[in-house]
Design an enzyme around this catalytic site. Sequence first.
Site, PDB file in Angstrom:
ATOM      1  N   ARG A   1      33.997 -11.695 -21.130  1.00 18.73           N
ATOM      2  CA  ARG A   1      34.512 -12.762 -21.988  1.00 18.73           C
ATOM      3  C   ARG A   1      34.461 -12.261 -23.427  1.00 18.73           C
ATOM      4  O   ARG A   1      33.383 -11.989 -23.966  1.00 18.73           O
ATOM      5  CB  ARG A   1      33.670 -14.026 -21.812  1.00 18.73           C
ATOM      6  CG  ARG A   1      34.157 -15.229 -22.600  1.00 18.73           C
ATOM      7  CD  ARG A   1      33.279 -16.449 -22.305  1.00 18.73           C
ATOM      8  NE  ARG A   1      33.766 -17.634 -23.018  1.00 18.73           N
ATOM      9  CZ  ARG A   1      33.391 -17.980 -24.248  1.00 18.73           C
ATOM     10  NH1 ARG A   1      32.510 -17.226 -24.895  1.00 18.73           N
ATOM     11  NH2 ARG A   1      33.880 -19.069 -24.816  1.00 18.73           N
TER      12      ARG A   1
ATOM     13  N   LYS B   1      28.000 -11.383 -30.558  1.00 17.92           N
ATOM     14  CA  LYS B   1      26.748 -12.137 -30.493  1.00 17.92           C
ATOM     15  C   LYS B   1      25.748 -11.671 -31.557  1.00 17.92           C
ATOM     16  O   LYS B   1      25.810 -10.553 -32.076  1.00 17.92           O
ATOM     17  CB  LYS B   1      26.128 -12.001 -29.102  1.00 17.92           C
ATOM     18  CG  LYS B   1      26.900 -12.719 -27.979  1.00 17.92           C
ATOM     19  CD  LYS B   1      26.771 -14.220 -28.086  1.00 17.92           C
ATOM     20  CE  LYS B   1      27.573 -14.957 -27.020  1.00 17.92           C
ATOM     21  NZ  LYS B   1      26.949 -14.962 -25.697  1.00 17.92           N
TER      22      LYS B   1
END
Length: 387
Positions: free
Chosen positions: A360, A325
């Site tokens: 995830r 991210k």
Amino acid sequence: MTTDKTHGPRFDAARAVSLTDDVAPWAARPGVRSYLRPVGLADAASGALPLAGGPLAFDRVELILRGEGRIERAVADLGTLHRWAGRRGLAAAIDEQLDRLSRPRPAFAGLDPDLDRPRLMGIVNVTPDSFSDGGDFADAGRAIAQGLALAEAGAEILDIGGESTRPGSAPVSAEAEIERIDPVIRDLAGRGLTVSVDTRHAVVMQAALAAGARIVNDVTGLTGDPASLGVIARAGCPVVLMHIRGEPRTMQENPVYDDVLLDVFDWLEERVGACAAAGILPDRIAVDPGIGFGKRSLGHNLPLLRGLSLLHGLGCVVLLGVSRKRFIGTLSGTEDPKARVPGSIAAGLYGAAQGVQILRVHDVAETRQALAVWSALQVGIEAEAGD
């Protein structure tokens, strides 16, 4: 404690006061809400409560009170908390919250919670434009090969997506999304692998379930399509509810929170309630705080990660997606998402230390190795092999 209307709370633990200081005499007033965040998580000890029935336990909590335009925080051991709650007629409410925090979670999509470490959900984006691997697996054959490789590396769920939801991304038609993912899901599910579909469109959910997907992972928490709630209720399948502010194309346009952690909790709680009203019980729900989705800055994402243990109070499995991210790049100065693997693992281990049940990830083998070491050190799981 101060509150920043853009970034949420700036809380200095050194300034926390005990409940014996009676920081909130207004706690029992109508409209004042209480939250419990387990702190000091460690191996189970005498007098401690297990976190979600797992190997981590807590004997202290941060009590957060919000109402009448103010937020107060105090850290207390469980005995002090019970005495404080009893004096204010809040014992039943506090006991209910502690029960949701501590009771064991049932199997999710047939996967019993792994008490040693989180389960791994491997990401397969069958898209030309995803933020990290767009185009890498846009061809069905390459996507299937990637799914098989991730399963071999230790992924117990394969999350297949046909539409990029990166910030600013444009939507694609349902027909195009189905065309991308259908052959991939059919192949992988046909091999007996547990497949999740990453979509926000009801018709795509239906097509994916018909192709063999067992889980729906919706970045809009079943708010993006008015028909999606009914699809999940009728199918009886597990669902991942992720928090988002706005929708992918606009979610990073000046998102504002009173308190990002509490606002995300309240939103997810409302979605769990909406699901329950539709016949989707918490046993079939995983909640995801949505790191980077409508959280534009470090001031949004870091308080949410630091407070993750609060989400166990929803009584559901907690899923965390931090892989590659942008906040990792901001902290490390790493522009290339594929070069953010070490930071992704660090953030994933931080989530594991707060009891998340599913991670995830893009990089399954690397994360699995890190979790094996973490679990041996953190929860005392020792390998059979010698040193």
